[in-house]
Design a protein around this motif. Structure first.
Motif, PDB file in Angstrom:
ATOM      1  N   PHE A   8       0.839  -1.207   0.000  1.00 33.27           N
ATOM      2  CA  PHE A   8       0.000   0.000   0.000  1.00 33.27           C
ATOM      3  C   PHE A   8       0.874   1.256   0.000  1.00 33.27           C
ATOM      4  O   PHE A   8       0.597   2.221  -0.706  1.00 33.27           O
ATOM      5  CB  PHE A   8      -0.916  -0.011   1.220  1.00 33.27           C
ATOM      6  N   LEU A   9       1.955   1.237   0.806  1.00 32.15           N
ATOM      7  CA  LEU A   9       2.877   2.371   0.846  1.00 32.15           C
ATOM      8  C   LEU A   9       3.533   2.583  -0.512  1.00 32.15           C
ATOM      9  O   LEU A   9       3.626   3.726  -0.999  1.00 32.15           O
ATOM     10  CB  LEU A   9       3.939   2.128   1.916  1.00 32.15           C
ATOM     11  N   GLN A  10       3.979   1.506  -1.155  1.00 29.13           N
ATOM     12  CA  GLN A  10       4.653   1.628  -2.446  1.00 29.13           C
ATOM     13  C   GLN A  10       3.716   2.167  -3.519  1.00 29.13           C
ATOM     14  O   GLN A  10       4.092   3.035  -4.319  1.00 29.13           O
ATOM     15  CB  GLN A  10       5.225   0.262  -2.854  1.00 29.13           C
ATOM     16  N   ILE A  11       2.464   1.674  -3.532  1.00 29.65           N
ATOM     17  CA  ILE A  11       1.489   2.167  -4.513  1.00 29.65           C
ATOM     18  C   ILE A  11       1.157   3.627  -4.236  1.00 29.65           C
ATOM     19  O   ILE A  11       1.058   4.449  -5.163  1.00 29.65           O
ATOM     20  CB  ILE A  11       0.214   1.293  -4.479  1.00 29.65           C
ATOM     21  N   SER A  12       1.002   3.973  -2.962  1.00 29.48           N
ATOM     22  CA  SER A  12       0.687   5.361  -2.600  1.00 29.48           C
ATOM     23  C   SER A  12       1.809   6.301  -3.013  1.00 29.48           C
ATOM     24  O   SER A  12       1.557   7.390  -3.555  1.00 29.48           O
ATOM     25  CB  SER A  12       0.442   5.470  -1.089  1.00 29.48           C
ATOM     26  N   LEU A  13       3.058   5.890  -2.767  1.00 34.97           N
ATOM     27  CA  LEU A  13       4.193   6.723  -3.154  1.00 34.97           C
ATOM     28  C   LEU A  13       4.239   6.901  -4.669  1.00 34.97           C
ATOM     29  O   LEU A  13       4.558   7.990  -5.163  1.00 34.97           O
ATOM     30  CB  LEU A  13       5.496   6.101  -2.656  1.00 34.97           C
ATOM     31  N   PHE A  14       3.906   5.848  -5.414  1.00 34.65           N
ATOM     32  CA  PHE A  14       3.899   5.976  -6.878  1.00 34.65           C
ATOM     33  C   PHE A  14       2.839   6.978  -7.327  1.00 34.65           C
ATOM     34  O   PHE A  14       3.096   7.826  -8.189  1.00 34.65           O
ATOM     35  CB  PHE A  14       3.643   4.620  -7.537  1.00 34.65           C
ATOM     36  N   ILE A  15       1.633   6.888  -6.746  1.00 36.01           N
ATOM     37  CA  ILE A  15       0.551   7.792  -7.144  1.00 36.01           C
ATOM     38  C   ILE A  15       0.915   9.241  -6.810  1.00 36.01           C
ATOM     39  O   ILE A  15       0.716  10.155  -7.627  1.00 36.01           O
ATOM     40  CB  ILE A  15      -0.766   7.387  -6.454  1.00 36.01           C
ATOM     41  N   VAL A  16       1.460   9.462  -5.618  1.00 34.93           N
ATOM     42  CA  VAL A  16       1.865  10.815  -5.224  1.00 34.93           C
ATOM     43  C   VAL A  16       2.971  11.321  -6.152  1.00 34.93           C
ATOM     44  O   VAL A  16       2.967  12.488  -6.584  1.00 34.93           O
ATOM     45  CB  VAL A  16       2.323  10.852  -3.754  1.00 34.93           C
ATOM     46  N   THR A  17       3.939  10.444  -6.496  1.00 37.31           N
ATOM     47  CA  THR A  17       5.038  10.847  -7.382  1.00 37.31           C
ATOM     48  C   THR A  17       4.527  11.136  -8.781  1.00 37.31           C
ATOM     49  O   THR A  17       5.026  12.054  -9.457  1.00 37.31           O
ATOM     50  CB  THR A  17       6.116   9.742  -7.427  1.00 37.31           C
ATOM     51  N   LEU A  18       3.517  10.383  -9.238  1.00 36.38           N
ATOM     52  CA  LEU A  18       2.903  10.682 -10.530  1.00 36.38           C
ATOM     53  C   LEU A  18       2.298  12.076 -10.515  1.00 36.38           C
ATOM     54  O   LEU A  18       2.420  12.836 -11.488  1.00 36.38           O
ATOM     55  CB  LEU A  18       1.835   9.634 -10.854  1.00 36.38           C
ATOM     56  N   ALA A  19       1.662  12.444  -9.397  1.00 39.90           N
ATOM     57  CA  ALA A  19       1.072  13.778  -9.283  1.00 39.90           C
ATOM     58  C   ALA A  19       2.147  14.861  -9.218  1.00 39.90           C
ATOM     59  O   ALA A  19       2.049  15.893  -9.903  1.00 39.90           O
ATOM     60  CB  ALA A  19       0.181  13.846  -8.040  1.00 39.90           C
ATOM     61  N   THR A  20       3.191  14.653  -8.404  1.00 33.59           N
ATOM     62  CA  THR A  20       4.214  15.690  -8.256  1.00 33.59           C
ATOM     63  C   THR A  20       5.027  15.873  -9.541  1.00 33.59           C
ATOM     64  O   THR A  20       5.397  16.999  -9.880  1.00 33.59           O
ATOM     65  CB  THR A  20       5.161  15.371  -7.087  1.00 33.59           C
ATOM     66  N   PRO A  89       8.561  11.197  -3.949  1.00 34.86           N
ATOM     67  CA  PRO A  89       8.007  12.432  -4.525  1.00 34.86           C
ATOM     68  C   PRO A  89       8.683  13.671  -3.945  1.00 34.86           C
ATOM     69  O   PRO A  89       9.112  13.680  -2.800  1.00 34.86           O
ATOM     70  CB  PRO A  89       6.526  12.367  -4.125  1.00 34.86           C
ATOM     71  N   LEU A  90       8.763  14.707  -4.751  1.00 35.72           N
ATOM     72  CA  LEU A  90       9.301  15.988  -4.271  1.00 35.72           C
ATOM     73  C   LEU A  90       8.781  17.104  -5.165  1.00 35.72           C
ATOM     74  O   LEU A  90       9.141  17.198  -6.334  1.00 35.72           O
ATOM     75  CB  LEU A  90      10.828  15.994  -4.275  1.00 35.72           C
ATOM     76  N   TRP A  91       7.909  17.915  -4.607  1.00 31.98           N
ATOM     77  CA  TRP A  91       7.455  19.131  -5.289  1.00 31.98           C
ATOM     78  C   TRP A  91       7.275  20.194  -4.231  1.00 31.98           C
ATOM     79  O   TRP A  91       6.524  20.020  -3.273  1.00 31.98           O
ATOM     80  CB  TRP A  91       6.147  18.886  -6.030  1.00 31.98           C
ATOM     81  N   LEU A  92       7.990  21.300  -4.355  1.00 39.18           N
ATOM     82  CA  LEU A  92       8.007  22.328  -3.327  1.00 39.18           C
ATOM     83  C   LEU A  92       7.027  23.462  -3.593  1.00 39.18           C
ATOM     84  O   LEU A  92       6.664  24.195  -2.688  1.00 39.18           O
ATOM     85  CB  LEU A  92       9.424  22.909  -3.195  1.00 39.18           C
ATOM     86  N   GLY A  93       6.606  23.611  -4.841  1.00 44.54           N
ATOM     87  CA  GLY A  93       5.706  24.708  -5.171  1.00 44.54           C
ATOM     88  C   GLY A  93       6.424  25.988  -5.545  1.00 44.54           C
ATOM     89  O   GLY A  93       5.820  26.944  -5.993  1.00 44.54           O
TER      90      GLY A  93
END
Length: 385
Positions: A8-20, A89-93
């Motif tokens: 679940f953590l790995q899938i969540s990190l992938f989804i967040v990284t796709l967004a960032t 993921p890493l996006w600072l804005g």
């Protein structure tokens, strides 16, 4: 249950990284940021631009995923226990990011074989490189007409298709990021792209496929630096063995650090009449030498003075080179990566119990992979104008 939580953590990190990465991709494509609380941004990006950011994030994460699964399947083939990829993921804005710090798989056991290290290390960059070349080829072969730039810079449209001659001659380009060349990227620009559609260097980062492919080559080259436990380190260790690697890797690391700092300090800069400015410059040089000493401090445990000698030798070579070739400059951005190599990742390679040499096929593949490093490596990957 623990495996389910990890998945679940790995899938969540992938989804967040796709967004960032989509957020960052949109910012690269359109040349302006998204709106955030407490920031007053003129003409910020919105949801429509976010969805267009997938044109960058999908190919970029696709290459990164193929790279990581190259390692994963090679490890599985050798019956080495390994995890699925963890994305970061890493996006600072604010500022310019790429939306991620990459991904990694975790090997859950000690590898005792030189051949296994080689196979697992080489599989990732080779797999990712093949996909990156395909992405770049398609990106350069299907360039839109130059009026694509007018969607990003409508203010250029009044100059027509010859906007480059006017805009870059009269405009202050301070702060613009240019993508540096490497041998492979130059090949695509010169022999694959339609020259009538090839954008100026100041605008090429707005093309999502080209940016994704270029960044993939950049990270491939970093991974293939033949030092320590980088993928290139595994490859070189497999090719020449542990005894030779202990000699070669520190030399390569010294060359890398010395190149990175080339031009940071030049002898002529110390001819300063003002005493305060002079001693400030001396103090700055002293801190730089200390930084180099820290980078070199784990090369050898035999004598702590060795790292100081290497730091001073590096500075002497940089000074001497600057005197002979005043226009030569390194890339200071590599100093950060050099610090990570020297202090965290390590310059040396873990020893293996099974040191059987590689067969002929693996040797050929190993040297071809180091050639890929040469093709992908850019002496100045990002240039700020």
């Amino acid at each position: 249950m623990k495996n389910q939580r990890t998945l679940f953590l790995q899938i969540s990190l992938f989804i967040v990284t796709l967004a960032t990465t989509s957020l960052s991709g949109a910012e690269w494509m359109f040349g302006r940021p998204f709106d955030l609380p407490f920031f007053k941004i003129e003409n910020p990006l919105g949801w429509s631009e976010f969805w267009q950011g997938f044109r960058f994030s999908i190919p970029f994460l696709g290459i990164l995923t193929v790279h990581e699964f190259g390692h994963y399947f090679a490890a599985k083939r050798h019956h080495v226990r390994v995890t699925l990829p963890y994305y970061i993921p890493l996006w600072l804005g604010f500022g310019q990011t790429i939306g991620t710090l990459g991904a990694f798989i975790r090997i859950k056991e000690f590898i005792r074989s030189r051949v296994k290290y080689f196979d697992i290390g080489i599989a990732g960059p080779l797999a990712g490189f093949v996909v990156a070349v395909g992405v770049l080829w398609y990106g350069f072969a299907t360039l839109p007409t130059l009026d694509y730039i007018f969607k990003i810079h409508p203010e250029y449209q009044k100059f027509g298709m010859g906007f480059a001659r006017v805009v870059y001659a009269n405009q202050n380009m301070t702060g613009n990021i240019l993508l540096g060349d490497n041998l492979l990227f130059s090949f695509f620009k010169n022999y694959v792209a339609d020259p009538t559609r090839l954008p100026p260097p100041q605008e090429i980062m707005h093309y999502p496929l080209i940016l994704a492919g270029y960044l993939a080559l950049f990270f491939t080259s970093l991974n293939l630096i033949p030092i320590g436990q980088l993928d290139g380190g595994h490859v070189l260790y497999g090719l020449i063995g542990g005894k030779n690697f202990k000699i070669v890797a520190p030399i390569l690391f010294f060359v890398f650090i010395t190149y990175a700092g080339l031009g940071s300090y030049r002898p002529g800069e110390f001819a300063i009449a003002d005493d305060g400015a002079f001693w400030q410059k001396i103090g700055s040089l002293g801190l730089y030498i200390l930084f180099l000493q820290i980078c070199f401090s784990r090369i050898t445990d035999d004598n702590p003075l060795t790292s100081w000698m290497l730091a001073l030798l590096s500075v002497a070579i940089q000074f001497g080179t600057s005197m002979l070739f005043p226009t030569w400059e390194g890339y200071s951005g590599f100093l950060v990566f050099g610090f990570l190599l020297g202090r965290i990742l390590g310059v040396h390679h873990p020893p293996t119990e099974d040191n059987l040499p590689l067969n002929r096929t693996r040797q050929i593949l190993g040297w071809l992979t180091l050639l890929i490093f040469v093709l992908c490596f850019s002496p100045k990957p990002f240039v700020i104008m």
